[in-house]
Design a protein around this motif. Structure first.
Motif, PDB file in Angstrom:
ATOM      1  N   LEU A   1       0.810  -1.082  -0.076  1.00 23.36           N
ATOM      2  CA  LEU A   1       0.031  -0.022   0.152  1.00 23.36           C
ATOM      3  C   LEU A   1       0.818   1.482   0.008  1.00 23.36           C
ATOM      4  N   VAL A   2       1.816   1.350   0.723  1.00 27.11           N
ATOM      5  CA  VAL A   2       2.615   2.477   0.957  1.00 27.11           C
ATOM      6  C   VAL A   2       3.395   2.914   0.103  1.00 27.11           C
ATOM      7  N   ASN A   3       3.835   1.812  -0.888  1.00 25.58           N
ATOM      8  CA  ASN A   3       4.529   2.598  -2.317  1.00 25.58           C
ATOM      9  C   ASN A   3       3.678   2.407  -3.382  1.00 25.58           C
TER      10      ASN A   3
ATOM     11  N   HIS B   1       0.022 -11.603  15.432  1.00 24.60           N
ATOM     12  CA  HIS B   1      -1.533 -11.840  15.672  1.00 24.60           C
ATOM     13  C   HIS B   1      -2.410 -11.026  14.867  1.00 24.60           C
ATOM     14  N   PHE B   2      -2.015  -9.841  14.719  1.00 20.77           N
ATOM     15  CA  PHE B   2      -2.861  -8.900  13.859  1.00 20.77           C
ATOM     16  C   PHE B   2      -2.664  -9.211  12.349  1.00 20.77           C
ATOM     17  N   LEU B   3      -1.741  -9.738  11.749  1.00 22.53           N
ATOM     18  CA  LEU B   3      -1.739 -10.085  10.469  1.00 22.53           C
ATOM     19  C   LEU B   3      -2.208 -11.709  10.219  1.00 22.53           C
TER      20      LEU B   3
ATOM     21  N   CYS C   1       5.266  11.812  22.695  1.00 22.09           N
ATOM     22  CA  CYS C   1       6.653  10.954  22.425  1.00 22.09           C
ATOM     23  C   CYS C   1       6.760  10.638  20.970  1.00 22.09           C
ATOM     24  N   LEU C   2       5.589  10.378  20.416  1.00 21.45           N
ATOM     25  CA  LEU C   2       5.811  10.012  18.941  1.00 21.45           C
ATOM     26  C   LEU C   2       6.118  11.447  18.064  1.00 21.45           C
ATOM     27  N   ARG C   3       5.583  12.649  18.648  1.00 18.44           N
ATOM     28  CA  ARG C   3       6.054  13.795  18.022  1.00 18.44           C
ATOM     29  C   ARG C   3       7.611  14.158  18.396  1.00 18.44           C
TER      30      ARG C   3
ATOM     31  N   THR D   1       4.715  11.736  12.147  1.00 25.49           N
ATOM     32  CA  THR D   1       5.291  10.334  12.384  1.00 25.49           C
ATOM     33  C   THR D   1       4.592   9.079  11.733  1.00 25.49           C
ATOM     34  N   PHE D   2       3.357   9.426  11.637  1.00 28.64           N
ATOM     35  CA  PHE D   2       2.395   8.514  10.916  1.00 28.64           C
ATOM     36  C   PHE D   2       2.276   8.705   9.471  1.00 28.64           C
ATOM     37  N   GLY D   3       3.128   9.916   9.056  1.00 27.86           N
ATOM     38  CA  GLY D   3       2.820  10.279   7.533  1.00 27.86           C
ATOM     39  C   GLY D   3       1.438  11.206   7.604  1.00 27.86           C
TER      40      GLY D   3
ATOM     41  N   GLN E   1      -1.666   8.069   4.977  1.00 29.44           N
ATOM     42  CA  GLN E   1      -1.110   8.056   6.434  1.00 29.44           C
ATOM     43  C   GLN E   1      -1.306   6.627   6.906  1.00 29.44           C
ATOM     44  N   CYS E   2      -0.498   6.042   8.085  1.00 35.92           N
ATOM     45  CA  CYS E   2      -0.404   4.964   8.619  1.00 35.92           C
ATOM     46  C   CYS E   2      -1.732   4.421   9.032  1.00 35.92           C
ATOM     47  N   MET E   3      -2.210   3.126   8.495  1.00 42.03           N
ATOM     48  CA  MET E   3      -3.455   2.690   8.804  1.00 42.03           C
ATOM     49  C   MET E   3      -3.422   2.222  10.193  1.00 42.03           C
ATOM     50  N   GLY E   4      -2.163   1.666  10.610  1.00 46.71           N
ATOM     51  CA  GLY E   4      -2.164   0.889  11.872  1.00 46.71           C
ATOM     52  C   GLY E   4      -1.780   1.818  12.960  1.00 46.71           C
TER      53      GLY E   4
END
Ligand code: HEM
Ligand code: FES
Length: 782
Positions: free
Chosen positions: A120-122, A185-187, A317-319, A380-382, A387-390
């Motif tokens: 997806l990301v590319n 697990h998620f996958l 923190c993510l920022r 950080t999530f784009g 933008q990051c789905m997760g």
């Protein structure tokens, strides 16, 4: 061309370069020494990317790096604009090897039939969005909530293993493995082969974003090849059990319905890239977060005392110290970034970690402020279509880590150590995180009930509550008729964020629902107090009356911010400041700054009478002849048309005051260059919605395909909230800009005070709290 000298900008470059190398970018723009020295594989970048690029944010926000062959972009708005436009700035390069490998390593990869292709990301449009929407369901808050017990159980079990040891390497002992298990697990991947996977995924990072030495390349290629083959085998195994849970199984089921959209090649690539996307990002983000908080023990203690602060602490923190330091795009046509011309085919390294420390967007950006009200604006999530789905799964994991650690190990400290990072441009987190504590003080030894405690996880962005700080009213001083000045300080004497002139705070006037914005006056560098001046407005909505009637020294107030939507251009040639009445508050801070910078400026301040005008004496002392005062009572008035009769190139006008004055300024500057006038509105001209005059319409949400009705007496924000869709908001009356949403299609009826005329004309963004659709439907990028 001689080196070591200043240069005037050349073809397409707006910046003055100093200390040149003699090299040129592909556009002929000279390369400065700092640009030439930029090396993201160096330890200095790894240790602190935003600090490493501080010079660039200030001097050369977009520069060409000959060493990397990339244009490097460092400022928030430029990076956000790149993310917004994924047609001009294609993500197709996102997973390309940043350092091309030699023939030997390539032959190894071929021997494994390595075929990493589009995930997806590319993936470019139009292929990307249908796939993203099709695969979205497992990421909804309801679906993610099912994973919470598993994450919590894992974290508890891992902490149990070392809680009585008195020391741990958190990366080795929990932070790497838990997100890996959660990702699997998620996958829907079976848990076996964890150790092998761990080795493989590091190899994938080095292969994609690193600079392996020639002798390492072959080893990396073998690991990547094995990872690829392993991913294929797992996928085959999954096909045998199509009803099992997991995002990949969901993808396999969707493949049956839409084989043209969810292709085999996509699934195989996603199987491999998905593990890395979900695992390393989150493991690194958690390690970065805990490191940052333990480096700021006061902040750590605050969270231990009040865990409801955790969701915003995660965001901060993510920022401040996110795990994706930079991302990539490639220009599909000639374009401009921050006024720099970028030719088609240029590769861009967009350093999101630098954007996250851009003072133009984040007040006191280097400060760790867990009550920062725009922390979740980080990149950080784009941002935008990719933008990051997760992101909400990652947020959940980080919240649970912090919750369990602050409850069970509040006395944990960092051990002395030097942090090392895997040299690469993008994925960033310490390889080890050594901590220690006195086991005799483990709280659970005294109180076993602690072990069962749990806070509800907040899925999505943090609530307003966790962004609000309680401040002490130190002093209330009358400064003019019906105007009081408030000095607000931290109750424990802790420093408050620095702010920039034009910034405001939101103050809860008696209740969270009655939140009002007040511009900051005083000295932005003084971190011991925040100062505002409040005019009692008899016909207002009750905020100012509450302040005047209720607040006195020793009371507490709840505020959010500081935040700035009224920035001053410090590089302009000349500034005319115009203030009316209480509008002097932001303008006084700006004029003080202009004076400190030695800028050419004048300050025009009008009011009903001198007695009604705050700060007159101070302003006269500070600005002398630059200050022009107009007192209505004395028959003086600021003749705005005369003041602004002749447009001046390079002059900017900053104004705040009553609506009539601002309207006069708008008409007096109609012949000025666009963008010369900057105004701060205090009073919204919005009225309550009158259903007999408003139309009902529908909003379509592009990412989910949801269609929601908006009734005639409802705002878009209300309709979104009703459907449990979180959109940031603050003033909810078109003043603050926090509820901005992107509009993909449909005509907008703009009713806010935030967007400029040209932004309105673009018809691609709107304020969800007040603006509406002109027609029957509007499509939002949500
Ligand atoms: C995309 C960061 C966790 C799945 C992205 C992008 C970034 C990113 C920077 C590219 C955004 C863009 O191009 O605009 C992160 C960070 C994480 C994290 C920092 C943890 C703190 C996760 C998790 C998952 C995940 C846990 C999956 C469960 C994805 C997917 C995309 C993506 C599927 C592609 C979306 C698209 O292109 O439409 N992430 N991520 N991420 N991420 Fe994450
Ligand atoms: Fe402030 Fe919409 S919430 S503009």
């Amino acid at each position: 061309m001689s080196t070591d000298q200043a240069s005037t900008p050349e073809r397409g470059c707006p910046f003055d370069h100093t200390l040149l190398t003699g090299e040129q970018s592909p556009t002929g723009c000279p390369v400065s020494k700092r640009a030439a020295a930029f090396d993201p594989f160096e330890d200095e970048y790894q240790q602190d990317p935003p600090d490493y690029l501080r010079w660039a944010r200030d001097q050369e926000p977009v520069f060409y790096s000959p060493r990397l062959g990339y244009w490097v972009v460092s400022r928030y708005e430029d990076i956000k604009a790149i993310f917004r436009d994924n047609i001009t700035f294609s993500p197709s390069i996102a997973l390309e090897k940043i350092t091309p490998t030699g023939p030997e390593a390539n032959a190894v990869l071929d021997s494994y039939k390595y075929g990493m292709s589009r995930t997806l990301v590319n993936e470019d449009e139009p292929a990307h969005m249908p796939r993203r929407r099709l695969l979205m369901d497992p990421f909804t808050p309801e679906e993610l909530a099912h994973h919470e017990p598993m994450v919590r159980q894992l974290v508890r079990e891992y902490v149990d293993r070392f809680i009585d040891d008195g020391k741990a390497d958190l990366v080795e002992q929990i932070l790497w493995e838990v997100p890996l298990t959660v990702a699997l697990h998620f996958l829907g991947v079976p848990e076996e082969d964890m150790d092998t996977l761990r080795k493989y995924s590091i190899a994938h990072t080095v292969n994609t974003w690193g600079r392996p030495k020639v002798e390492e390349q072959v080893e990396v290629a073998h690991a990547v090849g094995n990872f690829w083959q392993f991913a294929g085998k797992v996928l085959d195994k999954m096909r045998l059990d199509p009803d099992a849970s997991g995002w990949m199984q969901y993808g396999l089921r969707k493949q049956k319905e839409h084989p043209d959209i969810v292709t085999d090649s996509y699934l195989h690539s996603m199987m491999m890239a998905g593990i890395v996307a979900a695992h390393e990002t989150t493991a690194n983000a958690s390690a970065n977060a805990i490191k940052l908080l333990l480096e700021n023990p006061q902040v750590w203690q605050e969270i231990c005392a009040d865990p409801s602060l955790i969701p915003n602490a995660v965001e901060e923190c993510l920022r401040h110290n996110g795990s994706v330091a930079a991302w990539r795009r490639i220009a599909t046509k000639d374009a401009e970034v921050g006024a720099v011309k970028i030719p088609a085919g240029s590769k861009l390294l967009i350093v999101t970690s630098s954007a996250n420390h851009d003072e133009r967007h984040f007040s006191d950006a280097d400060m760790v402020d867990i009550r920062r009200d725009n922390a979740s604006d980080h990149l950080t999530f784009g941002y935008g279509a990719h933008q990051c789905m997760g992101k909400n799964l990652a947020r959940m994991e980080m919240q649970i880590f912090l919750e369990e650690f602050t409850r069970r190990l509040p006395h944990m400290k960092l051990s002395p150590q030097r942090f090392s990072y895997l040299p690469n441009t993008s994925f960033r987190g310490p390889e080890n995180l050594l901590v220690e504590w006195d086991t005799a003080q483990n709280p659970e030894r005294k109180d076993r009930t602690l072990l069962q405690a749990r806070l509800p996880v907040r899925i999505g962005e943090p609530s307003r509550h966790s962004m609000t700080r309680t401040l002490l009213v130190e002093r209330v001083t009358p400064v003019a008729d019906d105007v009081v000045q408030l000095r607000l300080a931290d109750p424990h004497g802790k420093p408050l964020p620095r702010w920039t002139p034009g910034a405001h705070i939101d103050m809860e006037c008696g209740s969270p629902e009655r939140s009002r914005q007040y511009s900051l006056c005083g000295d932005p560098e003084d971190t011991s107090v925040l100062e505002v001046a409040v005019l009692r407005e008899a016909l207002g909505r009750g905020g100012s009356q509450w302040v005047h009637g209720n607040l006195s020294a020793g009371d507490s107030v709840r505020v959010r911010g500081p935040r700035n939507h009224f920035h001053m251009d410090e590089k302009c040639r000349r500034i005319i400041f115009v203030a009316g009445g209480i509008g002097i508050t932001p303008v006084s801070a700006m004029a003080r700054r202009a004076r400190a910078l030695g800028l050419d400026y004048t300050l025009h301040y009008s009011g009903r009478s001198r007695a009604s005008m705050p700060f007159l004496d101070d302003l006269r002392d500070l600005h002398g002849e630059q200050l022009h005062v107009y007192s209505g009572e004395e028959g003086q008035r600021n003749d705005i048309p005369a003041l602004l009769a002749s447009p001046e190139e390079g002059t900017q006008i900053y104004a705040c005051g009553p609506v009539r004055m601002l309207q006069a300024l708008e008409s007096a500057t109609s012949h000025w260059p666009a963008g010369a006038l900057h105004i701060e509105h205090f009073v919204s001209t919005l009225q309550a919605l009158d259903p007999s005059r408003e139309n009902a319409f529908e909003i379509e949400l592009r990412d989910s395909g949801l269609v929601l009705p908006v009734a005639a007496d409802q705002t878009i924000l209300m309709a979104l909230r009703k459907a449990n869709i979180d959109v940031q908001s603050d003033c909810e009356e078109g003043l603050c800009g926090s509820c901005e949403v992107r509009v993909v299609a449909g005509q907008i009826d703009h009713r806010d005070m935030v967007l400029t005329p040209s932004e309105r004309a673009g018809q691609n963004r709107m304020m969800a709290c007040c603006s509406r659709a002109r027609g029957e439907r509007i499509v939002l990028a949500l």
